[in-house]
Write a protein that holds these residues in place. Structure first.
Motif, PDB file in Angstrom:
ATOM      1  N   UNK A 206      30.349  -7.850  31.390  1.00  0.00           N
ATOM      2  CA  UNK A 206      28.962  -7.622  30.982  1.00  0.00           C
ATOM      3  C   UNK A 206      28.024  -7.804  32.161  1.00  0.00           C
ATOM      4  N   UNK A 207      28.289  -8.820  32.979  1.00  0.00           N
ATOM      5  CA  UNK A 207      27.431  -9.053  34.158  1.00  0.00           C
ATOM      6  C   UNK A 207      27.487  -7.865  35.099  1.00  0.00           C
ATOM      7  N   UNK A 208      28.728  -7.365  35.366  1.00  0.00           N
ATOM      8  CA  UNK A 208      28.840  -6.202  36.246  1.00  0.00           C
ATOM      9  C   UNK A 208      28.135  -4.988  35.644  1.00  0.00           C
ATOM     10  N   UNK A 209      28.224  -4.825  34.308  1.00  0.00           N
ATOM     11  CA  UNK A 209      27.549  -3.708  33.656  1.00  0.00           C
ATOM     12  C   UNK A 209      26.035  -3.832  33.804  1.00  0.00           C
ATOM     13  N   UNK A 210      25.506  -5.058  33.662  1.00  0.00           N
ATOM     14  CA  UNK A 210      24.074  -5.269  33.855  1.00  0.00           C
ATOM     15  C   UNK A 210      23.649  -4.931  35.278  1.00  0.00           C
ATOM     16  N   UNK A 211      24.476  -5.314  36.254  1.00  0.00           N
ATOM     17  CA  UNK A 211      24.140  -4.984  37.639  1.00  0.00           C
ATOM     18  C   UNK A 211      24.112  -3.480  37.860  1.00  0.00           C
ATOM     19  N   UNK A 212      25.078  -2.777  37.258  1.00  0.00           N
ATOM     20  CA  UNK A 212      25.091  -1.328  37.418  1.00  0.00           C
ATOM     21  C   UNK A 212      23.874  -0.685  36.755  1.00  0.00           C
ATOM     22  N   UNK A 213      23.500  -1.175  35.561  1.00  0.00           N
ATOM     23  CA  UNK A 213      22.309  -0.639  34.890  1.00  0.00           C
ATOM     24  C   UNK A 213      21.070  -0.916  35.728  1.00  0.00           C
ATOM     25  N   UNK A 214      20.986  -2.111  36.315  1.00  0.00           N
ATOM     26  CA  UNK A 214      19.830  -2.453  37.143  1.00  0.00           C
ATOM     27  C   UNK A 214      19.751  -1.535  38.360  1.00  0.00           C
ATOM     28  N   UNK A 215      20.923  -1.299  38.990  1.00  0.00           N
ATOM     29  CA  UNK A 215      20.907  -0.387  40.137  1.00  0.00           C
ATOM     30  C   UNK A 215      20.514   1.029  39.725  1.00  0.00           C
TER      31      UNK A 215
ATOM     32  N   UNK B  51      18.511   1.814  37.248  1.00  0.00           N
ATOM     33  CA  UNK B  51      17.067   1.801  37.003  1.00  0.00           C
ATOM     34  C   UNK B  51      16.298   1.870  38.312  1.00  0.00           C
ATOM     35  N   UNK B  52      16.747   1.127  39.325  1.00  0.00           N
ATOM     36  CA  UNK B  52      16.059   1.177  40.615  1.00  0.00           C
ATOM     37  C   UNK B  52      16.173   2.564  41.232  1.00  0.00           C
ATOM     38  N   UNK B  53      17.363   3.202  41.078  1.00  0.00           N
ATOM     39  CA  UNK B  53      17.529   4.549  41.631  1.00  0.00           C
ATOM     40  C   UNK B  53      16.612   5.547  40.930  1.00  0.00           C
ATOM     41  N   UNK B  54      16.489   5.433  39.611  1.00  0.00           N
ATOM     42  CA  UNK B  54      15.587   6.321  38.881  1.00  0.00           C
ATOM     43  C   UNK B  54      14.140   6.084  39.283  1.00  0.00           C
ATOM     44  N   UNK B  55      13.747   4.826  39.474  1.00  0.00           N
ATOM     45  CA  UNK B  55      12.389   4.517  39.897  1.00  0.00           C
ATOM     46  C   UNK B  55      12.098   5.136  41.261  1.00  0.00           C
ATOM     47  N   UNK B  56      13.125   5.055  42.148  1.00  0.00           N
ATOM     48  CA  UNK B  56      12.948   5.651  43.484  1.00  0.00           C
ATOM     49  C   UNK B  56      12.792   7.167  43.382  1.00  0.00           C
ATOM     50  N   UNK B  57      13.528   7.792  42.475  1.00  0.00           N
ATOM     51  CA  UNK B  57      13.415   9.247  42.303  1.00  0.00           C
ATOM     52  C   UNK B  57      12.021   9.606  41.810  1.00  0.00           C
ATOM     53  N   UNK B  58      11.481   8.856  40.835  1.00  0.00           N
ATOM     54  CA  UNK B  58      10.132   9.147  40.309  1.00  0.00           C
ATOM     55  C   UNK B  58       9.090   8.959  41.398  1.00  0.00           C
ATOM     56  N   UNK B  59       9.227   7.876  42.207  1.00  0.00           N
ATOM     57  CA  UNK B  59       8.258   7.667  43.282  1.00  0.00           C
ATOM     58  C   UNK B  59       8.315   8.795  44.297  1.00  0.00           C
ATOM     59  N   UNK B  60       9.537   9.272  44.587  1.00  0.00           N
ATOM     60  CA  UNK B  60       9.667  10.363  45.556  1.00  0.00           C
ATOM     61  C   UNK B  60       9.058  11.649  45.023  1.00  0.00           C
ATOM     62  N   UNK B  61       9.239  11.925  43.735  1.00  0.00           N
ATOM     63  CA  UNK B  61       8.664  13.133  43.149  1.00  0.00           C
ATOM     64  C   UNK B  61       7.147  13.061  43.137  1.00  0.00           C
ATOM     65  N   UNK B  62       6.609  11.857  42.851  1.00  0.00           N
ATOM     66  CA  UNK B  62       5.153  11.705  42.860  1.00  0.00           C
ATOM     67  C   UNK B  62       4.592  11.917  44.258  1.00  0.00           C
ATOM     68  N   UNK B  63       5.313  11.431  45.246  1.00  0.00           N
ATOM     69  CA  UNK B  63       4.807  11.580  46.625  1.00  0.00           C
ATOM     70  C   UNK B  63       4.801  13.035  47.062  1.00  0.00           C
TER      71      UNK B  63
END
Length: 1438
Positions: A1162-1171, A1173-1185
């Motif tokens: 479960x911990x490893x799954x949470x880490x993967x989900x967190x990563x 989410x960060x990757x998706x956030x980076x994609x949205x920021x890049x598209x906005x820029x």
């Protein structure tokens, strides 16, 4: 006149009363000594240890209860003040006083477990030095090799069965193998209970109290339930303690499985945690003690083991880690341990407040509701600090195979902490190795120390090797030898070997022999154990036929005093005098043959240490001589050690073990090359006193070795002399009479065989050359030079004279001639004695006298015969010790002939000899019955017989004859004849008659004497005689089973005698004696020495033969190991071990499928989900820029699993979360004060991050306006602290560098040793605004050097300028440094002044030294960064 005493005491009662009186005296003395010891202990404790009691009664919340927690009635009278003074606030520091303790002694528990222990009530302010003295000197605990401080939950908690089993097994194993002390809270709850149960299981499984685990409980006196029986002013010996868990309430009972208790008292009652501070101080003191009672720089290590736990446990392990104590946390034990285990290994930035909130809620469950926000902040800060000290934190996870068991995890944690302690690389490895040796954990050394990273030299391991040898840690000795220890270097100095003998255990029998020898030395100088004494004693054990093993300067003369006379006033050099002594010539000294492997093997054998001796023997080149010498030494030690039967038995078993080793190696050699094997038997061994294997085996009485076919073949060759072994006996006997037959080849000679072999080699070489067309090089084996051969065998055939001489000088022929002439002597003796014994001696009688005279001369010659170079007194002793020589003197030569001539008769004579010894024991038992019956019979039958001869006849002689059927006539009245005796004893030729009645018949009761006779015959004729027959049968069978070995062993003495015997038989042997007399005494010429069974080899031959023997030994050991591995018991043991390993693996596999494995997934799954989410956030920021705008706003991506508000989600926090913040400036304890900083977690350091609860204390505000803020963020403290001023405090640090030599091989810098911090630092200090240098530099360098450096400041290169992470920094005051590099050329004048200053500073408070610029130097981190920049500036690779 004395009055008559009416009391009558039987003699038996007197003996019994005397025995009971002795027992009472012995018991009384032991009780007296015990009372004296108890009185001394009580006196010492009352003088040095106090308790604390309340001296000021203040009413508390409850009526009649003081603020200290004790009832009013428990206070002394002067502590109860008037009611008007009750308004005073109670304070422990002011209202508690110290008085002598009243609770100490022995504590006794009921039930199972460790039932007895020792206890003492101590004040919380007691000095730890006093407690350590109590533990080691008065309670007689051996100093520990390790301290295991077990801490955790104080309340009972659940542990998984597998974790509980591993904890108990690992804790006991590490304590047992390392000699550790286990320190706990001492009560019967929580982690202390688990520890006690582990000790209990160990005691019950071993069923013995020997080597008990030392478990020290440090508990609070005020919370102990049922403590009243422990109190007594003079101590309780013992105090009976009742462990009543049912009625303890909020109190706690002592755990009955602890061995020692320190009960800490601060004058309060019912308050937990009083003992924490004293326990910490005691552990710190023990950690400063030298390991193993020696000043090697290694101290006793301390490790903290954590199970479960709460807030108090967090404080304990946090302070322990700040003190440098490594901690082992057991994951799965619950609460705090699981919180720490979950975040261990995370980066500090990920250990956020929100994560700690989640973990506390998860693992503390209902307790989480009582945690305040400030408490969580403090926990987060401490956990972050602990994670940053990763070298001190180890997590044991039951689901992983990294550590194996708990004991391995504990020891690896200590080694990991030692590696990162700041010491230099080699020093760190050596300290780790010494710890592993002290713990006797070779598995830890193999896995963690002897790795590819560590490169060991032989000299680096010498100290550890010495410790392993003294501790009998054979596995470490083998490990060191495998990793490069050179024994020649290790024992190069004689002092090392002397120290090994000096540190022999007191129970060693050889040490007692050395002490006796020292005591017999009559000299004014004090004597210590030296190699001279060791050599004397070893020579005594080996035998005087050997030369000294350690002939040191002065030692040779001491031996020569015993062996020869050395003229110290002679003009002849001593070296020439020594060379004339056999065995002490210039090439015979033991110093030139110093063998370190032999020295180590001897040292182990003399202590009867089988494992160490085996390791050394495997390294020996001359292994067969070493094994036989060990057999001789051990048998001699067992013979002299009469007190210890068990030890003597072990010595004999080890002697037989090495005899089997010698047989095994010789068998391997003999099966490979018989000639070389026989040569090894007669080779003179320089390492073993220039003796031979054959002589050692004979002196050690190793019959099995002598009976070996190879040894017997050699003896047969010597027995035949120059004659071939395969000559039939009838040919030899025929040639003895018709010797011309030898000229025609009737007998074969060994010389002829050598010629035949040489001819075959030549033909083989010619054949090879003819086939190949080139000259072949055939390696010739050097033939064995037979000890009988007086000249080296040549290539020419023997001539007639040489054949005749070889025939009659053969020991075999000498023996046959002596037999023939001895029968002639017996015939002549019989004729003279029976027929021709006249008044005037006839020619036959004269011939008999001459014959006997020749026999006497031969015995005298044997007495003076000196094959080994010994003086007359030793030869005489050796001659007298030989039983056959004594029998020769008594003219019983037929015994020797029968002994050796017949393979059957010889052992029979040995049987008769042993039966005679058995018969003496039987006669002792028989004499008791004979005398008992004889005295009773004589007393009943005869009245007052006063004739001694007839008393002895009636009491001894007649009962003895009854055994053989001669029944007395006076026992039965039917056979009584009055004419055969005298009534009054007047006839000296007749016995006295029994007491007669009126009818002149015996008056004694007939039935009594008949019963006595029957009983006597029953025991004497049936019981004792059958016992004698059984003894004789056992002796006969024992010798008969070894008939072959005994006969073969006895052959040697006969062969040796007839080999050295003159060729002529008696009486013609007188001619040889006359020749010897004229040559030795008249012409003063030495006789030709008979090197009977010894051969001196050249250096090349010696090395070749020893190398071959070593190769054969390796083959033997390999075959032995293979046989051992194929043994059924060994295979069953290996199979059982494999089954255990598979069972453990299956248990771990099952555990992986449990909750722990699921939690990790479960911990490893949470880490993967967190990563993600960060990757998706980076994609949205890049598209906005890029200008891509969505119709609706994007959803906020939150980290999974966060159920509470995370303040770090603030954008300002994201900007700074990847920065590195100051660490030292946020340490909770501010130096030089008792003020604790406000805890500042990593995420709350930047000023930009909101921290509403931030309320730091103020230190030294001085009324100034604090406008400046620390540029690195919050520190948890306001004011200037211990700095000089608010705002930046500037310091200047100099890096003075030079090249070590003109070639610029090593870059060095000048450093100052900081005694308080125990590290090197750059010279510098605080500077004023108008001064370029610090005043501290002037105190370090002196005025002259200070001025010169001050002038060169402008030439220096600025290396670093900026903020310093210092522990003294606050929010309002901080340190900023400027690091300058000034490079000094070798031509500078100030360099010479600095060099002189470094030499003169060695004895001063501030030591200044030049050090190499490298990363291993113990310095602060920012100064190491400055050195790295300096190295880059000078193009130097750190």
């Amino acid at each position: 006149m004395l009055p008559r005493c009416e009391i009558k005491i039987h003699p038996d009662k007197i003996d019994s009363r005397l025995g009971s009186v002795k027992v009472q005296i012995r018991t009384g003395l032991s009780q007296l000594f015990s009372d004296i010891k108890k009185h001394y202990l009580a006196s010492w404790i009352k003088d040095n240890i106090q308790k604390e009691e309340c001296c000021f009664y203040v009413q508390g919340d409850r009526e009649g209860v003081c603020m200290c927690g004790y009832l009013k009635i428990h206070h002394v009278d002067d502590s109860i003040k008037p009611e008007s003074n009750q308004a005073v606030t109670w304070d422990r520091h002011n209202h508690v006083r110290q008085v002598p303790t009243d609770a100490f002694g022995d504590i006794s528990f009921g039930g199972l477990g460790q039932k007895t222990g020792k206890y003492v009530r101590v004040s919380s302010d007691t000095k730890p030095e006093v407690l350590y003295q109590l533990l080691t000197e008065h309670w007689k605990l051996p100093p520990p090799n390790l301290i295991i401080s077990v801490t955790g939950g104080a309340k009972n908690f659940y542990m998984k069965p597998q974790l509980k089993a591993q904890f108990r097994r690992g804790l006991i194993k590490v304590a047992q193998t390392t000699g550790a002390w286990i320190i706990t809270g001492g009560t019967h709850t929580g982690v202390m209970k688990h520890t006690g149960q582990a000790v209990r299981d160990y005691i019950l499984s071993n069923n013995s109290t020997e080597g008990q685990i030392v478990t020290i409980g440090i508990a609070t006196w005020g919370v102990i339930h049922n403590r009243k029986p422990l109190v007594h002013p003079q101590g309780r010996f013992p105090a009976y303690y009742s462990q009543d868990v049912q009625t303890q309430g909020h109190m706690s009972c002592l755990d009955n499985n602890h061995s020692h208790f320190l009960l800490v008292d601060d004058g309060t009652n019912g308050r937990y945690g009083v003992e924490i501070e004293l326990r910490s101080r005691l552990e710190r003191l023990i950690s400063q003690q030298p390991l193993g009672n020696k000043e090697s720089g290694v101290r006793i290590p301390v490790v903290c083991v954590v199970l479960e736990g709460g807030p108090g446990t967090l404080n304990t392990i946090y302070m322990a880690m700040l003190n440098g104590t490594p901690c082992v946390v057991l994951e799965g034990s619950g609460r705090l341990a699981d919180v720490i285990a979950h975040v261990a290994g995370f980066p500090v930035a990920k250990v956020t407040l929100s994560l700690i909130h989640q973990l506390l809620k998860r693992f503390f469950c209902q307790e989480y509701a009582s945690f305040t926000e400030l408490m969580v902040i403090e926990w987060t800060k401490k956990i972050q600090d602990m994670i940053q000290m990763s070298q001190l934190l180890t997590v044991f996870r039951i689901s992983e195979d990294d550590h194996g068991d708990v004991d391995v995890a504990i020891l690896q944690a200590l080694l990991k902490a030692n590696r990162s302690s700041g010491s230099e690389g080699r020093e760190s490895w050596e300290r780790q190795l010494e710890l592993a040796v002290a713990w006797n954990r070779v598995d830890i050394a193999k896995s963690d120390i002897f790795t590819e990273e560590s490169q060991w030299k032989s000299s680096d391991l010498h100290e550890a090797m010495f410790s392993a040898l003294l501790g009998n840690k054979h596995q470490f000795v083998r490990l060191f030898l495998e990793n490069g220890v050179c024994l020649r270097q290790f024992l190069q100095e004689d002092t090392t070997l002397c120290h090994l003998y000096t540190h022999l255990p007191t129970s060693c029998f050889f040490l007692r022999l050395l002490v006796k020898r020292i005591q017999t030395e009559r000299t004014a100088a004090p004597l210590n154990i030296s190699l001279r004494l060791v050599s004397d004693e070893i020579r005594h054990l080996l035998g005087s036929f050997t030369q000294p093993l350690y002939p040191l300067p002065g030692l040779a003369i001491s031996y020569l005093k015993e062996d020869v006379s050395v003229n110290l006033q002679s003009k002849v050099p001593l070296k020439q005098q020594f060379s004339s002594v056999p065995g002490l010539g210039p090439d015979r000294g033991g110093a030139s043959h110093r063998d370190p492997v032999r020295d180590l093997f001897l040292w182990a054998i003399l202590q009867n240490k089988k494992e160490l001796a085996e390791i050394a023997w495997e390294q020996c080149l001359d292994c067969m001589s070493a094994a036989l010498a060990a057999s001789k030494i051990l048998k001699k030690l067992a013979e002299e050690d009469e007190e210890e039967d068990d030890e003597a038995k072990e010595m004999r078993e080890l002697a037989n073990y090495y005899e089997r080793h010698a047989i095994g190696v010789f068998s391997e050699c003999h099966s490979c090359d018989e000639d070389r094997a026989r040569r090894m038997l007669i080779r003179s061994s320089p390492s073993w006193g220039h003796t031979t294997c054959l002589r050692l085996a004979l002196e050690a009485n190793d019959k099995s070795f002598i009976a070996h076919s190879g040894v017997q073949t050699l003896l047969t060759q010597i027995w035949c002399g120059e004659l071939a072994v395969d000559n039939p006996l009838w040919r030899v006997l025929l040639c003895m009479v018709f010797f011309p037959l030898t000229y025609i080849g009737f007998l074969r000679y060994r010389h002829d065989d050598c010629l035949q072999k040489e001819l075959e080699r030549s033909e083989e070489q010619i054949t090879v050359e003819s086939v190949t067309g080139c000259r072949a090089r055939i390696r010739r084996k050097s033939p064995v030079r037979d000890p009988l051969t007086r000249t080296p065998p040549g290539l020419k055939p023997l001539n007639c004279s040489m054949r005749l001489v070889s025939l009659f000088t053969s020991p075999q022929v000498k023996f046959y001639w002596n037999i023939v002439f001895y029968f002639g002597f017996l015939l002549l003796f019989s004729v003279v004695l029976m027929i021709d014994f006249q008044t005037t001696p006839s020619w036959r009688e004269c011939l008999l006298y001459v014959w006997i005279f020749s026999l006497v001369c031969e015995e005298i010659r044997q007495l003076f015969h000196d094959p080994d170079g010994f003086p007359f007194n030793k030869k005489a002793k050796m001659y007298i010790k030989d039983m056959w020589n004594i029998l020769d003197v008594l003219s019983i030569l037929l015994f020797i002939i029968g002994l050796v001539f017949s393979k059957t008769l010889g052992p029979k004579i040995i049987i008769v000899k042993r039966m005679i010894l058995d018969m003496f024991f039987f006669l002792f038992l028989l004499s008791i019955w004979v005398l008992a019956f004889g005295v009773a019979k004589q007393g009943i039958l005869i009245n007052n017989e006063d004739r001694l001869n007839w008393i002895v006849r009636g009491a001894v002689y007649e009962p003895y004859l009854i055994i053989f059927g001669n029944m007395p006539s006076d026992i039965d009245t039917t056979q009584f004849d009055i004419s055969a005796c005298t009534v009054n004893g007047t006839d000296p030729l007749k016995p006295k008659c029994p007491v007669l009645n009126e009818d002149q018949r015996p008056a004694f009761p007939e039935w009594l004497t008949i019963i006595l006779l029957c009983v006597y015959l029953l025991f004497a004729n049936i019981l004792l005689l059958n016992l004698l027959i059984a003894i004789f049968n056992y002796t006969f069978q024992e010798v008969q089973d070894n008939t072959d070995n005994i006969w073969k062993f006895q052959r040697y003495e006969l062969i040796k005698e007839y080999y050295s015997r003159p060729a002529l038989p008696p009486p013609f042997i007188l001619l040889s004696h006359i020749y010897i007399f004229i040559r030795r005494l008249v012409l003063r010429k030495p006789l030709q020495g008979h090197q009977t069974f010894k051969e001196e080899l050249s250096k090349e031959e010696e090395e070749e033969l020893l190398s071959w023997e070593s190769f054969m030994k390796d083959n033997y050991l390999q075959s032995t190991r293979q046989q051992h591995s194929q043994d059924m018991d060994q295979r069953l043991s290996e199979t059982a071990d494999k089954v255990d390993i598979m069972t453990e693996m299956l248990q771990r596999e099952n555990n992986l499928n449990g909750t722990v494995a699921m939690g990790k997934r479960i911990t490893r799954l949470e880490d993967q989900v967190s990563q993600s989410a960060e990757a998706l956030q980076w994609i949205m920021d890049a598209l906005k820029s890029q200008g891509f705008n969505a119709i609706i706003d994007a959803p906020q991506l939150a980290s999974p699993g966060k159920h509470c508000k995370d303040e770090s989600a603030d954008p300002k926090t994201k900007e700074v979360e990847k920065k590195s913040y100051h660490v030292n400036a946020r340490r909770l304890v501010y130096p030089g004060s008792n003020i604790t900083r406000f805890p500042v977690p990593e995420e709350k350091v930047p000023w930009e991050v909101e921290f509403s609860l931030y309320s730091p204390p103020v230190l030294n505000e001085d009324g100034q306006v604090q406008s400046d803020r620390n540029p690195q963020g919050r520190t948890g403290m306001r004011g200037r602290g211990s700095l000089c001023c608010l705002g930046p405090n500037h310091i200047l640090e100099l890096v003075l560098t030079r090249w070590r030599d003109t070639e610029g091989s090593v870059l060095e810098f000048l450093s100052v040793w900081n005694r308080e911090e125990s590290l090197w630092e750059l010279p510098g200090g605080l500077v004023q605004s108008d001064e370029p240098l610090s005043d501290r530099l002037q105190s370090i360098f002196g005025q002259r050097i200070y001025n010169r450096i001050k002038a060169k400041v402008v030439e220096g290169s600025k290396v670093y300028e900026g903020y310093v992470d210092d522990i003294r920094n606050t929010d309002s005051a901080w340190l900023e440094t400027t690091v300058l590099n000034i490079h000094l050329d070798r031509t500078d004048h100030q360099l010479a002044d600095i060099n002189r200053m470094t030499v003169s500073s060695l004895g001063c408070d501030e030591v200044v030294q030049w050090l190499e610029v490298n990363t291993s130097t113990r310095m602060s981190s920012y100064q190491k960064d400055s050195l790295r920049r300096v190295a880059e500036l000078h193009l130097w690779n750190m």
